[in-house]
Write a protein that holds these residues in place. Structure first.
Motif, PDB file in Angstrom:
ATOM      1  N   HIS A 105     -14.657 -32.824  64.623  1.00 45.68           N
ATOM      2  CA  HIS A 105     -13.854 -33.978  64.213  1.00 45.68           C
ATOM      3  C   HIS A 105     -14.450 -34.662  62.978  1.00 45.68           C
ATOM      4  O   HIS A 105     -13.724 -35.038  62.058  1.00 45.68           O
ATOM      5  N   ALA A 106     -15.773 -34.788  62.948  1.00 50.91           N
ATOM      6  CA  ALA A 106     -16.421 -35.418  61.789  1.00 50.91           C
ATOM      7  C   ALA A 106     -16.178 -34.600  60.524  1.00 50.91           C
ATOM      8  O   ALA A 106     -15.898 -35.160  59.463  1.00 50.91           O
ATOM      9  N   PHE A 107     -16.253 -33.288  60.637  1.00 46.79           N
ATOM     10  CA  PHE A 107     -16.022 -32.411  59.488  1.00 46.79           C
ATOM     11  C   PHE A 107     -14.623 -32.621  58.910  1.00 46.79           C
ATOM     12  O   PHE A 107     -14.457 -32.802  57.708  1.00 46.79           O
ATOM     13  N   PHE A 108     -13.622 -32.616  59.775  1.00 47.65           N
ATOM     14  CA  PHE A 108     -12.251 -32.739  59.287  1.00 47.65           C
ATOM     15  C   PHE A 108     -11.895 -34.169  58.878  1.00 47.65           C
ATOM     16  O   PHE A 108     -11.055 -34.367  58.004  1.00 47.65           O
ATOM     17  N   GLN A 109     -12.540 -35.162  59.473  1.00 46.45           N
ATOM     18  CA  GLN A 109     -12.303 -36.550  59.055  1.00 46.45           C
ATOM     19  C   GLN A 109     -12.808 -36.780  57.635  1.00 46.45           C
ATOM     20  O   GLN A 109     -12.341 -37.680  56.943  1.00 46.45           O
ATOM     21  N   GLN A 110     -13.760 -35.961  57.207  1.00 53.96           N
ATOM     22  CA  GLN A 110     -14.292 -36.065  55.845  1.00 53.96           C
ATOM     23  C   GLN A 110     -13.579 -35.098  54.893  1.00 53.96           C
ATOM     24  O   GLN A 110     -14.114 -34.745  53.855  1.00 53.96           O
ATOM     25  N   ALA A 111     -12.383 -34.669  55.280  1.00 57.38           N
ATOM     26  CA  ALA A 111     -11.539 -33.792  54.463  1.00 57.38           C
ATOM     27  C   ALA A 111     -12.120 -32.395  54.302  1.00 57.38           C
ATOM     28  O   ALA A 111     -11.915 -31.734  53.285  1.00 57.38           O
ATOM     29  N   GLY A 112     -12.835 -31.935  55.309  1.00 56.19           N
ATOM     30  CA  GLY A 112     -13.353 -30.575  55.284  1.00 56.19           C
ATOM     31  C   GLY A 112     -12.221 -29.562  55.342  1.00 56.19           C
ATOM     32  O   GLY A 112     -11.141 -29.838  55.862  1.00 56.19           O
ATOM     33  N   HIS A 113     -12.476 -28.405  54.796  1.00 59.31           N
ATOM     34  CA  HIS A 113     -11.488 -27.324  54.784  1.00 59.31           C
ATOM     35  C   HIS A 113     -12.211 -26.006  55.036  1.00 59.31           C
ATOM     36  O   HIS A 113     -13.290 -25.771  54.495  1.00 59.31           O
TER      37      HIS A 113
ATOM     38  N   THR B 158     -23.267 -38.433  65.887  1.00 59.05           N
ATOM     39  CA  THR B 158     -23.217 -37.286  64.999  1.00 59.05           C
ATOM     40  C   THR B 158     -22.661 -37.741  63.661  1.00 59.05           C
ATOM     41  O   THR B 158     -21.600 -38.337  63.602  1.00 59.05           O
ATOM     42  N   THR B 159     -23.411 -37.481  62.622  1.00 58.03           N
ATOM     43  CA  THR B 159     -22.947 -37.804  61.277  1.00 58.03           C
ATOM     44  C   THR B 159     -22.896 -36.509  60.479  1.00 58.03           C
ATOM     45  O   THR B 159     -23.487 -35.503  60.854  1.00 58.03           O
ATOM     46  N   ILE B 160     -22.218 -36.567  59.391  1.00 54.53           N
ATOM     47  CA  ILE B 160     -22.065 -35.370  58.569  1.00 54.53           C
ATOM     48  C   ILE B 160     -22.361 -35.734  57.127  1.00 54.53           C
ATOM     49  O   ILE B 160     -22.004 -36.818  56.667  1.00 54.53           O
ATOM     50  N   GLY B 161     -23.040 -34.829  56.466  1.00 58.59           N
ATOM     51  CA  GLY B 161     -23.356 -35.042  55.057  1.00 58.59           C
ATOM     52  C   GLY B 161     -22.134 -34.752  54.193  1.00 58.59           C
ATOM     53  O   GLY B 161     -20.992 -34.807  54.655  1.00 58.59           O
ATOM     54  N   GLN B 162     -22.394 -34.405  52.973  1.00 60.24           N
ATOM     55  CA  GLN B 162     -21.317 -34.121  52.034  1.00 60.24           C
ATOM     56  C   GLN B 162     -20.507 -32.918  52.539  1.00 60.24           C
ATOM     57  O   GLN B 162     -21.051 -31.870  52.834  1.00 60.24           O
ATOM     58  N   VAL B 163     -19.213 -33.111  52.627  1.00 60.98           N
ATOM     59  CA  VAL B 163     -18.318 -32.061  53.120  1.00 60.98           C
ATOM     60  C   VAL B 163     -17.702 -31.335  51.937  1.00 60.98           C
ATOM     61  O   VAL B 163     -17.366 -31.935  50.925  1.00 60.98           O
ATOM     62  N   ARG B 164     -17.561 -30.046  52.109  1.00 60.19           N
ATOM     63  CA  ARG B 164     -16.918 -29.237  51.085  1.00 60.19           C
ATOM     64  C   ARG B 164     -16.090 -28.173  51.789  1.00 60.19           C
ATOM     65  O   ARG B 164     -16.169 -28.014  53.001  1.00 60.19           O
ATOM     66  N   ALA B 165     -15.362 -27.460  51.041  1.00 60.79           N
ATOM     67  CA  ALA B 165     -14.606 -26.346  51.605  1.00 60.79           C
ATOM     68  C   ALA B 165     -15.580 -25.245  51.996  1.00 60.79           C
ATOM     69  O   ALA B 165     -16.554 -24.977  51.298  1.00 60.79           O
ATOM     70  N   ILE B 166     -15.315 -24.623  53.124  1.00 58.29           N
ATOM     71  CA  ILE B 166     -16.160 -23.524  53.591  1.00 58.29           C
ATOM     72  C   ILE B 166     -15.478 -22.212  53.222  1.00 58.29           C
ATOM     73  O   ILE B 166     -14.356 -21.936  53.650  1.00 58.29           O
ATOM     74  N   HIS B 167     -16.175 -21.416  52.423  1.00 54.70           N
ATOM     75  CA  HIS B 167     -15.671 -20.107  52.011  1.00 54.70           C
ATOM     76  C   HIS B 167     -16.621 -18.999  52.465  1.00 54.70           C
ATOM     77  O   HIS B 167     -16.455 -17.856  52.073  1.00 54.70           O
ATOM     78  N   GLU B 168     -17.611 -19.326  53.274  1.00 51.92           N
ATOM     79  CA  GLU B 168     -18.581 -18.354  53.736  1.00 51.92           C
ATOM     80  C   GLU B 168     -17.952 -17.412  54.764  1.00 51.92           C
ATOM     81  O   GLU B 168     -16.828 -17.606  55.201  1.00 51.92           O
ATOM     82  N   ASP B 169     -18.707 -16.418  55.169  1.00 51.33           N
ATOM     83  CA  ASP B 169     -18.216 -15.462  56.163  1.00 51.33           C
ATOM     84  C   ASP B 169     -18.006 -16.116  57.523  1.00 51.33           C
ATOM     85  O   ASP B 169     -17.074 -15.774  58.246  1.00 51.33           O
TER      86      ASP B 169
END
Length: 128
Positions: free
Chosen positions: A75-83, A53-64
Motif C-alpha cells: 500500500h505504501a508503494f502504490f500510495q507514493q505512485a509506484g508502478h 512502515t515507510t518507503i523511500g523514493q518510489v520509482r517505476a520497477i522494471h527489474e525482473d
C-alpha cells in the motif's frame, strides 16, 4: 512463534492461552485480524503500535522481480505512485500481501508456500 508469519497463525497460537494478559507490540497500520480474533476469544491484551512502515523514493520497477514482504509495504508503494512494469514478476510473502497487490490490479502474483522469509526465497529460486 507461529509456523507461518501471519496474523491468523499468531492468533491461532495466542488464542490457546485463555488466561493470559498479552502485550502486543506491532505496526502502526497493522491489520485487525489479530485483535478481532483475540476479542472474539475473550483474551485480555494491550496493543501498542511501535513502528510504521515507510518507503523511500518510489520509482517505476522494471527489474525482473519485485518482492513484497507485507501488505502495508504494498500500500505504501502504490500510495507514493509506484508502478510495476507488466513484465516484472511479482512475489508476495503471503495471502494478505497477495490481496494487497491484487487490490492494486497486479496479476500473476507468485506467493510463498508459507508466509516466511525462507519460503519467499524458495519461491524466488523456483522462479529463476
Amino acid at each position: 512463534m507461529p509456523s507461518s508469519y501471519t496474523s491468523d497463525e499468531l492468533a491461532n497460537l495466542l488464542c490457546g492461552w485463555s488466561d493470559a494478559n498479552l502485550l502486543i507490540l506491532r505496526a502502526q497500520k497493522g491489520n485487525s485480524v489479530l485483535s478481532s480474533r483475540l476479542d472474539a476469544a475473550g483474551i485480555s491484551y494491550t496493543q501498542i503500535p511501535v513502528y510504521d512502515t515507510t518507503i523511500g523514493q518510489v520509482r517505476a520497477i522494471h527489474e525482473d522481480f519485485a518482492i513484497f514482504g507485507s501488505a502495508q509495504g504494498v500500500h505504501a508503494f502504490f500510495q507514493q505512485a509506484g508502478h510495476i512494469d507488466p513484465h516484472t514478476q511479482v512475489l508476495a510473502i503471503g495471502p494478505y500481501t497477495q490481496a494487497a497487490l491484487a487490490a492494486h490490479h497486479i496479476q500473476n502474483i507468485q506467493v510463498a508456500q508459507q508466509a516466511t522469509i525462507s519460503s519467499l526465497i524458495k519461491k524466488l529460486e523456483e522462479c529463476l
